[in-house]
Design a protein around this motif. Structure first.
Motif, PDB file in Angstrom:
ATOM      1  N   PRO A  58      -4.294  34.514  64.468  1.00  0.00           N
ATOM      2  CA  PRO A  58      -2.949  34.626  65.302  1.00  0.00           C
ATOM      3  C   PRO A  58      -2.328  33.226  63.623  1.00  0.00           C
ATOM      4  CG  PRO A  58      -4.691  33.829  66.705  1.00  0.00           C
ATOM      5  CD  PRO A  58      -4.920  34.915  64.695  1.00  0.00           C
ATOM      6  N   PRO A  59      -1.070  33.316  63.519  1.00  0.00           N
ATOM      7  CA  PRO A  59       0.407  33.600  64.788  1.00  0.00           C
ATOM      8  C   PRO A  59       0.655  35.189  64.042  1.00  0.00           C
ATOM      9  CG  PRO A  59       0.991  32.584  63.150  1.00  0.00           C
ATOM     10  CD  PRO A  59      -0.973  32.584  62.852  1.00  0.00           C
ATOM     11  N   ASN A  60       1.092  36.140  66.053  1.00  0.00           N
ATOM     12  CA  ASN A  60       0.850  37.574  65.154  1.00  0.00           C
ATOM     13  C   ASN A  60       3.218  37.118  64.798  1.00  0.00           C
ATOM     14  OD1 ASN A  60      -0.370  38.564  66.743  1.00  0.00           O
ATOM     15  ND2 ASN A  60       0.405  38.052  68.470  1.00  0.00           N
ATOM     16  N   PRO A  61       2.734  38.482  63.684  1.00  0.00           N
ATOM     17  CA  PRO A  61       4.058  38.219  62.875  1.00  0.00           C
ATOM     18  C   PRO A  61       5.392  37.860  64.119  1.00  0.00           C
ATOM     19  CG  PRO A  61       2.467  41.184  62.816  1.00  0.00           C
ATOM     20  CD  PRO A  61       1.769  39.258  63.614  1.00  0.00           C
ATOM     21  N   LYS A  62       6.219  37.444  63.100  1.00  0.00           N
ATOM     22  CA  LYS A  62       7.776  37.092  63.806  1.00  0.00           C
ATOM     23  C   LYS A  62       8.794  38.120  64.197  1.00  0.00           C
ATOM     24  CE  LYS A  62       7.891  33.008  61.399  1.00  0.00           C
ATOM     25  NZ  LYS A  62       8.509  32.107  60.457  1.00  0.00           N
ATOM     26  N   PRO A  63       9.063  38.196  65.439  1.00  0.00           N
ATOM     27  CA  PRO A  63      10.342  39.334  65.536  1.00  0.00           C
ATOM     28  C   PRO A  63      10.905  39.925  64.118  1.00  0.00           C
ATOM     29  CG  PRO A  63       9.761  37.561  67.585  1.00  0.00           C
ATOM     30  CD  PRO A  63       9.694  36.622  65.872  1.00  0.00           C
ATOM     31  N   LEU A  64      11.726  41.014  63.441  1.00  0.00           N
ATOM     32  CA  LEU A  64      12.349  41.588  63.192  1.00  0.00           C
ATOM     33  C   LEU A  64      13.583  41.478  63.953  1.00  0.00           C
ATOM     34  CD1 LEU A  64       9.771  43.635  61.119  1.00  0.00           C
ATOM     35  CD2 LEU A  64      10.069  41.306  59.745  1.00  0.00           C
ATOM     36  N   GLY A  65      14.925  41.284  62.894  1.00  0.00           N
ATOM     37  CA  GLY A  65      16.001  42.640  63.042  1.00  0.00           C
ATOM     38  C   GLY A  65      15.974  43.753  63.564  1.00  0.00           C
ATOM     39  N   ASN A  66      16.769  43.983  64.393  1.00  0.00           N
ATOM     40  CA  ASN A  66      17.167  45.348  64.689  1.00  0.00           C
ATOM     41  C   ASN A  66      17.338  46.154  63.319  1.00  0.00           C
ATOM     42  OD1 ASN A  66      19.555  44.965  64.512  1.00  0.00           O
ATOM     43  ND2 ASN A  66      20.944  45.853  66.220  1.00  0.00           N
ATOM     44  N   VAL A  69      13.894  46.765  61.972  1.00  0.00           N
ATOM     45  CA  VAL A  69      13.050  47.859  63.135  1.00  0.00           C
ATOM     46  C   VAL A  69      13.586  49.387  63.119  1.00  0.00           C
ATOM     47  CG1 VAL A  69      12.880  48.726  65.264  1.00  0.00           C
ATOM     48  CG2 VAL A  69      12.830  46.080  64.138  1.00  0.00           C
ATOM     49  N   THR A  70      15.472  49.276  62.775  1.00  0.00           N
ATOM     50  CA  THR A  70      15.483  50.652  63.188  1.00  0.00           C
ATOM     51  C   THR A  70      15.734  51.902  61.347  1.00  0.00           C
ATOM     52  OG1 THR A  70      17.817  49.504  64.198  1.00  0.00           O
ATOM     53  CG2 THR A  70      17.803  52.316  62.636  1.00  0.00           C
ATOM     54  N   PHE A  71      15.390  50.641  60.197  1.00  0.00           N
ATOM     55  CA  PHE A  71      15.272  51.878  59.066  1.00  0.00           C
ATOM     56  C   PHE A  71      13.392  52.447  58.815  1.00  0.00           C
ATOM     57  CE2 PHE A  71      12.153  51.010  55.595  1.00  0.00           C
ATOM     58  CZ  PHE A  71      13.210  51.905  54.371  1.00  0.00           C
ATOM     59  N   TRP A  72      12.284  50.796  60.001  1.00  0.00           N
ATOM     60  CA  TRP A  72      11.264  51.539  59.591  1.00  0.00           C
ATOM     61  C   TRP A  72      10.998  52.887  61.136  1.00  0.00           C
ATOM     62  CZ3 TRP A  72       8.609  51.665  55.630  1.00  0.00           C
ATOM     63  CH2 TRP A  72       8.466  50.696  55.201  1.00  0.00           C
ATOM     64  N   THR A  73      11.900  52.592  62.140  1.00  0.00           N
ATOM     65  CA  THR A  73      12.223  53.655  63.026  1.00  0.00           C
ATOM     66  C   THR A  73      12.505  55.394  62.396  1.00  0.00           C
ATOM     67  OG1 THR A  73      12.116  52.114  64.829  1.00  0.00           O
ATOM     68  CG2 THR A  73      13.205  54.915  65.284  1.00  0.00           C
ATOM     69  N   LEU A  74      13.176  55.210  61.484  1.00  0.00           N
ATOM     70  CA  LEU A  74      14.359  56.681  60.825  1.00  0.00           C
ATOM     71  C   LEU A  74      12.337  57.345  59.700  1.00  0.00           C
ATOM     72  CD1 LEU A  74      16.388  58.037  59.554  1.00  0.00           C
ATOM     73  CD2 LEU A  74      16.684  55.814  57.947  1.00  0.00           C
ATOM     74  N   ILE A  75      12.059  56.406  59.235  1.00  0.00           N
ATOM     75  CA  ILE A  75      10.897  56.537  58.548  1.00  0.00           C
ATOM     76  C   ILE A  75       9.632  57.679  58.591  1.00  0.00           C
ATOM     77  CG2 ILE A  75       9.745  55.691  56.235  1.00  0.00           C
ATOM     78  CD1 ILE A  75      12.396  56.399  55.954  1.00  0.00           C
ATOM     79  N   GLY A  76       9.502  56.447  59.896  1.00  0.00           N
ATOM     80  CA  GLY A  76       8.633  56.636  60.807  1.00  0.00           C
ATOM     81  C   GLY A  76       8.614  58.192  61.656  1.00  0.00           C
ATOM     82  N   VAL A  77       9.894  57.683  62.263  1.00  0.00           N
ATOM     83  CA  VAL A  77      10.297  59.170  63.408  1.00  0.00           C
ATOM     84  C   VAL A  77      10.161  60.828  62.402  1.00  0.00           C
ATOM     85  CG1 VAL A  77      11.603  61.137  64.715  1.00  0.00           C
ATOM     86  CG2 VAL A  77      11.023  57.913  64.885  1.00  0.00           C
ATOM     87  N   SER A 115       9.674  53.417  67.448  1.00  0.00           N
ATOM     88  CA  SER A 115      10.656  52.432  68.413  1.00  0.00           C
ATOM     89  C   SER A 115      10.354  51.367  68.680  1.00  0.00           C
ATOM     90  CB  SER A 115      11.757  53.286  68.965  1.00  0.00           C
ATOM     91  OG  SER A 115      12.788  52.575  68.957  1.00  0.00           O
ATOM     92  N   ALA A 116       9.528  51.781  70.182  1.00  0.00           N
ATOM     93  CA  ALA A 116       8.493  51.309  71.642  1.00  0.00           C
ATOM     94  C   ALA A 116       7.707  51.065  71.197  1.00  0.00           C
ATOM     95  CB  ALA A 116       9.504  51.809  72.741  1.00  0.00           C
ATOM     96  N   ILE A 117       7.117  50.632  70.308  1.00  0.00           N
ATOM     97  CA  ILE A 117       5.228  50.108  69.677  1.00  0.00           C
ATOM     98  C   ILE A 117       4.878  49.043  69.920  1.00  0.00           C
ATOM     99  CG2 ILE A 117       5.869  51.390  67.244  1.00  0.00           C
ATOM    100  CD1 ILE A 117       5.692  47.922  66.163  1.00  0.00           C
TER     101      ILE A 117
END
Length: 299
Positions: A58-66, A69-77, A115-117
């Motif tokens: 704790p504390p957990n990571p702060k939320p990231l902007g979309n 998230v979109t960038f890492w979703t592209l790389i991850g998928v 995307s919906a991790i």
């Protein structure tokens, strides 16, 4: 007076289905399995290792902007699907059994895994076990229908049955993972030549997808939220479990609680960093750990 009473015969006890509340019938497999599972050991591992296994202090990571998230979703998928496909293409055993380059349901799984991790559907338990269940049920139904020439000509019925049975098993085992429904359907309609090898294909592919997800998602985000269950597996002290002693609302002090809930409502409020309970409300240590774990997960 009944006929049995008039004849002097004992009447049989009546069984009234209306007295049974079927809406309350519930089977929780975790209630039987979790007591035998040890708590995750991630906190005892070196920090660089535990980080990529999803552990965060704790504390957990702060939320990231979309956009991030979109960038890492592209790389991850891209990486996840590519790794699964390349591995399947270079396994001789899979090639010998006419396994596909990649099962289409892995595409849907990749959307969840990158995307919906934070969804329960994307956690390792759901992602891996569900695919094994789906491929086993699907191939089993396919083999069963193949025993009858008339049934073999009705793959749409076999596919629907496999998908339905798979969904029921996922619900009962707390492993719901929507892409597994597609796996069960494809196992009957398009994977008859692969046979039982499909189970190994799905198992290996699921493990590889999880490995890529652990690497990519933990660079700036956190994955998984939990490995087996969101409920803490830590054992309560023997004194607490044996005596059944309950903890009063004001008998503990912690940073994420406060003693008095405004007013006197009959509700529990869980926020990030604090838990609000009604005054004079008592809970057990195990219940407190569950509330704390939920509070720590909130952004």
């Amino acid at each position: 007076m009944t006929v049995q009473q008039m004849l002097g015969q004992p009447s049989r006890p009546s069984f009234n289905l209306q007295r049974i509340d079927f809406s309350r019938l519930h089977v929780d497999i975790d209630a039987y399995i979790n007591p035998f599972l040890p708590p995750p050991p991630w906190r005892y591992l070196p920090r660089p290792v535990s980080r990529f296994l999803g552990y965060r202090e704790p504390p957990n990571p702060k939320p990231l902007g979309n956009l991030v998230v979109t960038f890492w979703t592209l790389i991850g998928v891209f990486c996840g699907v590519l790794v699964v496909a390349e591995t399947s293409m270079h396994v001789p055993f899979f090639e010998h059994h006419n396994a596909p380059i990649i099962v289409a349901s892995f595409g849907a799984a990749a959307v969840l895994e990158f995307s919906a991790i934070e969804s329960p559907f994307a956690q390792p338990r759901n992602a891996v076990i569900s695919q094994v269940i789906a491929s086993t049920v699907g191939i089993g139904i396919s083999k069963l229908f193949a025993l009858n020439a008339h049934a073999a000509s009705l793959p749409q019925i076999g596919g629907a049955l496999a998908c339905a049975i798979t969904t029921c098993l996922m619900v009962l085992t707390n492993t719901v993972h929507p892409p597994a429904g597609a796996t069960a359907l494809l196992s009957v309609t398009q994977s008859s030549d692969v046979g039982w090898t499909l189970i190994l294909v799905m198992f290996l592919g699921s493990l590889l997808m999880q490995a890529v997800a652990l690497l990519i998602n933990n660079i700036q985000r956190r994955f998984p939220v939990y490995w087996w269950t969101p409920v803490s597996l830590a054992r309560a002290p023997p004194s607490d479990t044996e005596s059944g002693e309950r903890i009063n609302r004001a008998s503990f002090e912690t940073d994420n609680t406060q003693d008095v809930f405004p007013g006197n409502p009959r509700q529990v409020l869980i926020e990030s960093g604090r838990i609000l309970l009604p005054n004079q409300f008592s809970i057990t240590e195990a219940e407190l750990k569950v509330l704390r774990s939920l509070s720590d997960r909130l952004p």
